[in-house]
Structure formats: C-alpha cells, structure tokens
Write a protein that holds these residues in place. Structure first.
Motif, short mmCIF file in Angstrom:
data_model
loop_
_atom_site.label_atom_id
_atom_site.label_comp_id
_atom_site.label_asym_id
_atom_site.label_seq_id
_atom_site.Cartn_x
_atom_site.Cartn_y
_atom_site.Cartn_z
N ARG A 182 -23.01 -32.12 9.88
CA ARG A 182 -22.55 -31.11 8.92
C ARG A 182 -21.08 -31.33 8.61
NH1 ARG A 182 -26.24 -26.98 8.18
NH2 ARG A 182 -28.03 -27.06 9.60
N LEU A 183 -20.76 -31.35 7.33
CA LEU A 183 -19.40 -31.56 6.87
C LEU A 183 -18.95 -30.32 6.11
CD1 LEU A 183 -19.82 -35.19 5.48
CD2 LEU A 183 -18.90 -34.53 7.71
N ASN A 184 -17.83 -29.74 6.51
CA ASN A 184 -17.25 -28.60 5.80
C ASN A 184 -16.23 -29.14 4.81
OD1 ASN A 184 -16.08 -26.24 4.90
ND2 ASN A 184 -15.93 -25.31 6.93
N ILE A 185 -16.57 -29.10 3.52
CA ILE A 185 -15.71 -29.65 2.48
C ILE A 185 -15.45 -28.56 1.45
CG2 ILE A 185 -15.45 -31.44 0.71
CD1 ILE A 185 -17.49 -33.10 2.28
N GLY A 186 -14.21 -28.13 1.36
CA GLY A 186 -13.84 -27.12 0.37
C GLY A 186 -14.59 -25.82 0.51
N GLY A 187 -14.92 -25.42 1.73
CA GLY A 187 -15.65 -24.17 1.96
C GLY A 187 -17.15 -24.31 1.85
N ARG A 188 -17.66 -25.47 1.47
CA ARG A 188 -19.10 -25.72 1.44
C ARG A 188 -19.52 -26.48 2.69
NH1 ARG A 188 -18.46 -26.85 -4.25
NH2 ARG A 188 -19.75 -25.44 -5.50
N TRP A 190 -22.05 -29.20 3.91
CA TRP A 190 -22.94 -30.27 3.46
C TRP A 190 -23.64 -30.85 4.69
CZ3 TRP A 190 -23.51 -31.42 -1.72
CH2 TRP A 190 -22.53 -30.93 -2.61
N GLN A 191 -24.96 -30.87 4.65
CA GLN A 191 -25.74 -31.42 5.75
C GLN A 191 -26.21 -32.83 5.39
OE1 GLN A 191 -29.07 -29.02 6.96
NE2 GLN A 191 -30.08 -30.70 8.01
N VAL A 192 -26.13 -33.74 6.34
CA VAL A 192 -26.58 -35.12 6.11
C VAL A 192 -28.09 -35.18 6.29
CG1 VAL A 192 -26.48 -37.50 6.95
CG2 VAL A 192 -24.38 -36.13 6.81
N VAL A 193 -28.76 -35.70 5.27
CA VAL A 193 -30.20 -35.97 5.32
C VAL A 193 -30.36 -37.47 5.15
CG1 VAL A 193 -32.45 -35.56 4.26
CG2 VAL A 193 -30.73 -33.72 4.30
N VAL A 194 -30.88 -38.13 6.17
CA VAL A 194 -30.98 -39.59 6.16
C VAL A 194 -32.29 -40.03 5.51
CG1 VAL A 194 -31.24 -41.64 7.63
CG2 VAL A 194 -29.45 -39.96 8.12
N GLY A 195 -32.17 -40.96 4.58
CA GLY A 195 -33.33 -41.62 3.99
C GLY A 195 -33.33 -43.10 4.34
N ARG A 196 -34.50 -43.70 4.33
CA ARG A 196 -34.61 -45.12 4.70
C ARG A 196 -35.52 -45.85 3.70
NH1 ARG A 196 -32.52 -44.98 9.97
NH2 ARG A 196 -32.72 -42.91 10.94
N GLY A 197 -35.45 -47.15 3.75
CA GLY A 197 -36.31 -47.97 2.90
C GLY A 197 -35.53 -48.71 1.84
N HIS A 198 -34.70 -48.01 1.08
CA HIS A 198 -33.80 -48.67 0.13
C HIS A 198 -32.67 -49.34 0.87
CE1 HIS A 198 -31.49 -49.45 -3.47
NE2 HIS A 198 -30.48 -48.72 -3.00
N SER A 199 -32.22 -48.69 1.93
CA SER A 199 -31.21 -49.24 2.83
C SER A 199 -31.52 -48.69 4.22
CB SER A 199 -29.80 -48.87 2.36
OG SER A 199 -29.58 -47.48 2.47
N PRO A 200 -30.86 -49.20 5.26
CA PRO A 200 -31.29 -48.86 6.61
C PRO A 200 -31.14 -47.39 7.01
CG PRO A 200 -29.95 -50.85 6.62
CD PRO A 200 -29.84 -50.27 5.26
N GLU A 201 -30.03 -46.74 6.61
CA GLU A 201 -29.75 -45.38 7.08
C GLU A 201 -28.92 -44.65 6.01
OE1 GLU A 201 -28.15 -43.25 11.24
OE2 GLU A 201 -27.63 -45.33 10.78
N HIS A 202 -29.53 -44.45 4.88
CA HIS A 202 -28.88 -43.90 3.69
C HIS A 202 -28.58 -42.42 3.89
CE1 HIS A 202 -28.56 -42.25 -0.34
NE2 HIS A 202 -28.62 -43.45 -0.89
N ALA A 203 -27.34 -42.02 3.67
CA ALA A 203 -26.93 -40.62 3.87
C ALA A 203 -26.93 -39.86 2.56
CB ALA A 203 -25.54 -40.57 4.50
N CYS A 204 -27.83 -38.88 2.43
CA CYS A 204 -27.80 -37.91 1.34
C CYS A 204 -27.04 -36.68 1.85
CB CYS A 204 -29.20 -37.49 0.91
SG CYS A 204 -30.27 -38.86 0.40
N LEU A 205 -26.45 -35.92 0.94
CA LEU A 205 -25.69 -34.72 1.31
C LEU A 205 -26.33 -33.49 0.66
CD1 LEU A 205 -22.03 -36.02 0.85
CD2 LEU A 205 -23.37 -35.93 2.96
#
Length: 361
Positions: A182-188, A190-205
């Motif tokens: 979890r990243l606190n950026i500007g009062g929001r 953002w949770q990291v949701v990892v996807g795979r397949g296109h790249s090894p450990e892709h970070a969505c926010l």
C-alpha cells in the motif's frame, strides 16, 4: 467513433470512454483530482504510451517513464516545469521492466534524487537486458532453429533485440513492491495488484476509495498485451499466468476507471477481461485446428498472425505462438516432438476432446 451517450462518453465494443480524444503528445489531461494523464510518443506502429503523474504533498510521483531516447527526455523537461508547476518528483513507480515503461527510469531517479518503486522480478529482468554480443549465441540459434527458422534468419533478428531504445537507463537501487503493498500518495491509498504473463511481476495500482486502477499493460482497452515466450526461458508458460491474472483482476469492482498504458481510459473492466480471455481462447482453438498434422512454430505463426510483416512482427508473433503452444502442451492437448532439429506440434487426442479441454479454463 462509437455511440455517444448523454454524458458525452463514447461506447465502443461494450466499453465506455469518458474522453473522446487523448491529450496531444507531451501534454496532460486531469483524469481525477491530482492525477494527470501524460501522453508520450513512441517510434513504432503503437505510437504512444500513457504515463500518470500523481500529486504528492510538495511534489509529484510518476508512474512509468517512456522510452530511452532524446525525445522522451525533452518532453519531461517541458512537462515538469509546466504541468507540474515546477515541483520536483518525489518518486518514480515502474509497473514493469519493458523499455517503453522503464526507458528513462535511471535518468529520472538520478535527476531528482528520488527512489524507484517496482517489484523485484521486474527490477531483475530489467537488468538482464537484451543480448549485447553482436553474434547470436548458441541458445538464440537453437531457439529459432527449433521454431523452424534458418541460422541466417535468426541472425537477422538479433539487431532488432539490440536496438538502443530497447535498453532502459538503469537505476542503481529500488524500493520493493509486493502483492498487497500500500502506497499513500497525496492522501490516496494505492494498493499493488500484481499481474503476470505479459511480464513476470507487473504492478497495477488500485485506489479503492476513488475507484481508480492504473493498469499498465495488464489491461488495455482495444489492443491485447503481448504474452510471449522468449529465448531466455523457452519452455515458459506465460499464458497460464496471464489467464490466472484475469481471474485475479475480476475481484476488483467493474465500476473502476481503468487508466491503461495505451489507448484511452475506460470503464467496464469485467467486460474487457472477458474479451481478453475470449481472444486467447480463439487463438488456442485456431492453433489446435492447425495441429491435426505436425507443424513447426513458424508454420503455426502464419496461422495465428497471417498479417505479420517484417522482422519485428515475426519476433512478436513467434513469441505469442509459442506461449499458446506451451500452454496446450502443459494442458495435455498438444504433444511436441523434434524432427531434424525442429520442434513439431500435433494434437494429443481427438478434436472433440480438445475442444472440451479448451472450454475448461
């Protein structure tokens, strides 16, 4: 242009687009309070990448960077004093290691003396890089020979992999992102949701409170992300990882505004996930229909991608073909044998049995 609704949003293939046009290259559009959409040019058929700037206290956090070339640096030098009101970058988040996303990662980090945030696998793959030796290695020759290419053809592909813009400017260190970080950026938050397949450990926010998903290349609205097998891991099964990631992303609300790395932001996430799954199901069915008799990967490539033109298209098409073939081998639907140094693929059972297997994702 698709159908325009009462809100002025465009509907196309079941997706809703709040913005009818993207910003011009080097310009920004506010997509949510404190979230800027920056369009950066690319010198390819896919001629742009979307980057996002997040307001944070007395500065900004950037998500992805653009390609490693002079044009990208020039645009950053213009955007930062104008759109960002001269405020500095406080951090750079990189969704994954591909060159259009990580190209000037090291430059931005050094320029602003700010940390880089990314997953460990993406950081490692970024440092692995493309082959530097101008002569093809035995592994590269073997990879393409088994796919049905000649040695001369393999050598002709190597310079494409070694183009300077495919080499990101590397950062020295990074802060590690993980699934659920979890990243606190500007009062929001953002949770990291990892996807795979296109790249090894892709970070969505994902920002739950405001219904925002910065999806990188993991979910794109019109085109499909490349899911490929490469010489570095010839027996990989990235399509399995990709399909599993689709199921993981279905857990997010359909109502999120998806902020992708290419094309325009859109609504109707679940509909797009269904389309992506159907796309790969169709490829699997086409591949199996072509394997009633033994076929090489190069032959199968022309079945899946009949409009591929040029060496770069061949690189991409072959990687995707092998991803689908490896998936079907792992599922027991195809068998692979070597004949004269070339891998040949053939159906492992009856057409009816194979069709049933395909419907059981």
């Amino acid at each position: 242009m698709g159908e325009i609704d009462a809100q002025g949003h465009e509907w196309r293939t079941g997706l809703r687009y709040p913005w009818l046009q993207p910003p011009a290259n080097g310009e920004v559009e506010e997509v949510a309070p404190g979230v800027l959409w920056l369009r950066m040019p690319l010198p390819f058929a896919l001629d742009h990448i979307n980057l996002y700037l997040l307001r944070h206290e007395d500065g900004w956090v950037v998500v992805d960077t653009g390609l490693n070339n002079a044009e990208t640096r020039t645009i950053w030098e213009q955007v930062l004093p104008q759109a960002c009101e001269g405020l500095p970058l406080r951090a750079v988040i990189c969704t994954h290691y591909h060159s259009d996303h990580a190209g000037v990662l090291g430059w931005l980090s050094e320029r602003f003396r700010c940390p880089v945030f990314m997953t460990a696998s993406e950081f490692q793959w970024m440092h692995l890089g493309a082959p530097r030796d101008p002569r093809p290695s035995w592994a590269l020759r073997d990879f393409y020979q088994k796919a049905g290419f000649s040695s001369n053809h393999a050598e002709a592909l190597l310079p494409l992999l070694q183009a300077s813009h495919f080499r990101p400017e590397l950062p020295t260190s990074f802060e590690r992102l993980r699934e659920g970080s979890r990243l606190n950026i500007g009062g929001r938050c953002w949770q990291v949701v990892v996807g795979r397949g296109h790249s090894p450990e892709h970070a969505c926010l994902y920002c739950e409170e405001d219904g925002l998903l910065i999806s990188g290349d993991q979910v794109l609205p019109r085109i499909t992300s490349t899911v490929s097998v490469h010489v570095t891991e010839p027996n990989a099964n990235p399509l399995r990882d990709w399909l599993q990631s689709i199921e993981r992303l279905r857990e997010l609300p359909d109502s999120v505004l998806v902020l992708p790395a290419h094309e325009r932001p859109f609504f109707n996430l679940h509909r797009r996930l269904e389309q992506l799954q159907a796309h790969h199901q169709a490829h699997l069915q086409t591949l199996q229909a072509a394997c009633l008799a033994p076929r090489s990967a190069r032959e199968l490539m022309t079945e899946l991608f009949p409009r591929a033109k040029g060496r770069f298209d061949e690189l991409m098409a072959l990687g995707e073909t092998l991803a689908h073939a490896n998936y079907l081998i792992a599922e027991g639907a195809l068998v692979r044998e070597t004949d004269g140094g070339v891998h040949r693929y053939q159906c492992a059972g009856s057409a009816e049995l194979i069709c049933n297997q395909l419907l059981e994702f």
